[in-house]
Motif scaffolding. Structure first.
Motif, mmCIF file in Angstrom:
data_model
loop_
_atom_site.group_PDB
_atom_site.id
_atom_site.type_symbol
_atom_site.label_atom_id
_atom_site.label_comp_id
_atom_site.label_asym_id
_atom_site.label_seq_id
_atom_site.Cartn_x
_atom_site.Cartn_y
_atom_site.Cartn_z
ATOM 1 N N THR A 452 0.830 -1.346 -0.662
ATOM 2 C CA THR A 452 0.192 0.079 0.442
ATOM 3 C C THR A 452 1.217 1.407 -0.267
ATOM 4 O OG1 THR A 452 -0.018 -0.076 2.479
ATOM 5 C CG2 THR A 452 -1.754 -1.364 1.391
ATOM 6 N N GLU A 455 2.306 2.053 -3.547
ATOM 7 C CA GLU A 455 1.723 2.114 -4.602
ATOM 8 C C GLU A 455 1.352 3.846 -4.086
ATOM 9 O OE1 GLU A 455 -3.264 1.616 -5.497
ATOM 10 O OE2 GLU A 455 -2.441 0.210 -4.222
ATOM 11 N N ARG A 456 1.184 4.011 -3.126
ATOM 12 C CA ARG A 456 1.482 5.718 -2.677
ATOM 13 C C ARG A 456 2.024 6.200 -3.305
ATOM 14 N NH1 ARG A 456 -1.275 8.231 2.337
ATOM 15 N NH2 ARG A 456 -1.487 9.504 0.849
ATOM 16 N N ASP A 582 2.396 0.740 6.647
ATOM 17 C CA ASP A 582 2.024 1.562 6.048
ATOM 18 C C ASP A 582 1.783 3.087 6.218
ATOM 19 O OD1 ASP A 582 1.066 -0.904 4.992
ATOM 20 O OD2 ASP A 582 -0.922 -1.157 6.420
ATOM 21 N N PRO A 585 -4.807 6.404 5.761
ATOM 22 C CA PRO A 585 -5.017 7.060 4.797
ATOM 23 C C PRO A 585 -5.435 8.656 4.100
ATOM 24 C CG PRO A 585 -6.653 5.740 6.374
ATOM 25 C CD PRO A 585 -5.201 5.868 6.926
#
Length: 587
Positions: A452, A455-456, A582, A585
């Motif tokens: 994750t 990807e960011r 991570d 969000p």
């Protein structure tokens, strides 16, 4: 090392209790005193590590008419001369502190005063008449200065954690800032690893008033065009550089109210600094060193050689991989950024040794490699330029062999690896030719991150520092371009902020480098590149006080054990703390 903070608001009045909470996060930086100034639109805070004028230098400090207030971290080395100049202009100074000189200098010359300072500093200044906050950071970025800005308000501090003391502050990571860390080893100012927090770039001033925020450079490094460097005598260059370093070193000892020690790494730069202290001051020199229980990293024999030669009172601390793993979480906490190497951890332990022996201040050799072309990356760039100019030459492999004749695992012993590493992206028009292999190999670490997070990061590419190089850089010599990139990325973002001065803050001490002062930078850029990085050898133009046997050794960048044993211990620490890869969000 002091801590500074404050907030200015042109909407609702700033909350003094919030600034008190901010000050509380800085007590480890300034154990001797703390205070808060409350004005209508501004609240300034300060924690003090008292080094100059213990009785009269309390902060925030003001001018006699109380129109200018200053909270300040660092030291202005030429404050005595500036005070004399200001008194001749009619100013009444009532203390012997450099902080008061800042206030009066701003009163006399406005924001142009910072161009006159020789030192290392982060300054927050409240101009009551103009209702304006002024922030300034030293030329090389030795001391940090962070801020969080909105349309009608701004907060600033020496630490990111201080700004996050505000419950309204968002705590999200900045994907671009993280991408920069995993490419350039550090985020590039004004970015940080945090989305809501910016850092004032080195050599910059910022003002904030009812019209908003304005930022501009008051200094930047410049190099002469290739082929137009003044033809100076090498011996004259060496003598000028030696005089600059001696003066910079003496200023740190002669204008401190407390004893000053010195780090000895076993390398040339710290040895030259210690020799300048021993031969050109009257102080009894105390030195401090790191020893490693892992033999291939230990340079104790060279440290002891210099200590014996100079007759210092010498202290050392033995560091094992388990010691590094134990303190590494604390080091990351204080670094306030991801760390790709463990080197700051041993220096954190060394600063503890300094403080345990009653010292508040030490000098180091940091910054000399950037100035004198001492890093391997400068010499590697020379090989890459040769490869790019003559890609069919049969001498390419021989050139790599010349890079590391002392290294047991010389890259030349693995020709395919050397060709891949040194032969990638060979574009002579690329101003970043020197740094592409380092940046590419560092970026490869991103494959180890959580999916994750990868990807960011992939959707937020790092801004290439080459894009910010001056227009004149295309006419500079290759070495000058490499020096500019090194001093605007790795030096302020990692060497100084995370490894040198940054490791001293948690232990209530301060580390400074005579080599990183602007006066030391004025000489080498005027010299022909060949005198800064002579052939395949490391520069030693300032090194005559030391033994020849020491000078001829192959100095290396200070490093620490990062192998399998240390990695296992670090992973164990991370698992125990629940560390994850991570990001929170996104919005």
């Amino acid at each position: 090392m002091c801590g500074i903070c404050g907030t200015v608001s042109f909407g609702s009045r700033p909350d003094p209790d919030l600034v008190s909470d901010m000050v509380a996060t800085l007590t480890h930086r300034g154990p001797d005193d703390c205070a808060v100034l409350v004005d209508h639109a501004a609240v300034l805070g300060h924690t003090r590590l008292a080094l100059i004028d213990v009785e009269g230098g309390a902060q925030p400090l003001t001018t006699p008419d109380r129109s200018v207030w200053v909270t300040f971290n660092g030291e202005i080395f030429n404050y005595v001369e500036l005070a004399q100049e200001l008194r001749a202009l009619g100013h009444v100074l009532t203390t012997a502190s450099d902080t008061e000189v800042i206030a009066h200098a701003y009163e006399e010359w406005g924001s142009a005063c910072f161009e006159r300072f020789n030192g290392q500093w982060a300054v927050g200044l409240w101009d009551r008449r103009r209702q304006r906050l002024v922030l300034a950071r030293d030329r090389m970025g030795i001391l940090p200065l962070f801020y969080r800005c909105g349309p009608r308000s701004i907060s600033f501090a020496s630490r990111v954690a201080t700004l996050l003391a505000d419950p309204a502050a968002t705590r999200e990571f900045d994907p671009v800032g993280l991408q920069q860390v995993w490419t350039f080893w550090c985020s590039i100012s004004p970015r940080t690893a945090f989305a809501a927090v910016s850092q004032l770039p080195p050599g910059h001033v910022a003002t904030f008033d009812s019209s908003g925020l304005r930022t501009w450079p008051y200094w930047s490094a410049e190099f002469p065009p290739r082929g137009q460097e003044p033809h100076q005598d090498l011996q004259e260059n060496a003598e000028e550089l030696r005089a600059l370093l001696v003066r910079a070193t003496r200023l740190r000892f002669e204008r401190s109210d407390f004893p000053v020690g010195a780090y000895l790494s076993g390398g040339l730069d710290s040895a030259v600094t210690a020799a300048a202290i021993r031969h050109f001051t009257d102080v009894e020199l105390t030195t401090f060193s790191l020893r490693f229980t892992t033999p291939e990293f230990d340079e104790g024999s060279y440290q002891q050689l210099v200590a014996d030669r100079l007759g210092t009172t010498h202290h050392s601390v033995d560091v094992a991989p388990s010691d590094i793993a134990e303190v590494f979480p604390d080091v990351v906490w204080h670094a306030e950024a991801p760390l790709l190497r463990t080197a700051p951890a041993p220096l954190f332990l060394l600063s503890r040794l300094v403080r345990a022996n009653g010292y508040k201040v030490v000098v180091t050799g940091e910054g000399a490699d950037e100035i004198l072309g001492g890093y391997d990356i400068y010499r590697e760039a020379r090989v890459r330029e040769f490869w790019a100019r003559d890609q069919g030459s049969r001498l390419r492999d021989d050139a790599v062999q010349l890079l590391y004749p002392w290294m047991a695992l010389n890259p030349a012993q693995a020709p395919s690896f050397a060709r891949h590493f040194f032969g990638a992206d060979l574009d002579l028009a690329d101003l970043g030719l020197s740094h592409r292999p380092r940046w590419a190999s560092t970026a490869a670490l991103q494959t180890m991150l959580a999916p994750t997070l990868r990807e960011r990061l992939s959707s937020s590419p790092a801004v290439d520092p080459v894009e910010h190089m001056p227009a004149s850089a295309s006419g500079w010599d290759r070495l000058s371009r490499a020096q500019w990139l090194e001093m605007t990325t790795l030096l302020p973002g990692y060497i100084l902020a995370r490894r040198a001065t940054g490791c001293s803050w948690p232990t209530r001490s301060r580390a400074g480098s005579p080599s990183s002062t602007p006066r030391s930078w004025t000489s080498p850029p005027r010299c022909p590149p060949g005198t800064s990085s002579s052939g395949w050898r490391r520069s030693s133009s300032s090194s005559t006080p030391l033994q020849t046997s020491f000078l001829l050794r192959s100095s290396r960048v200070p490093s620490s054990p990062t192998g399998a044993r240390c990695g296992q211990l670090l992973r164990r620490q991370g698992a125990r703390m629940g560390v994850r890869g991570d990001l929170p969000p996104g919005p």
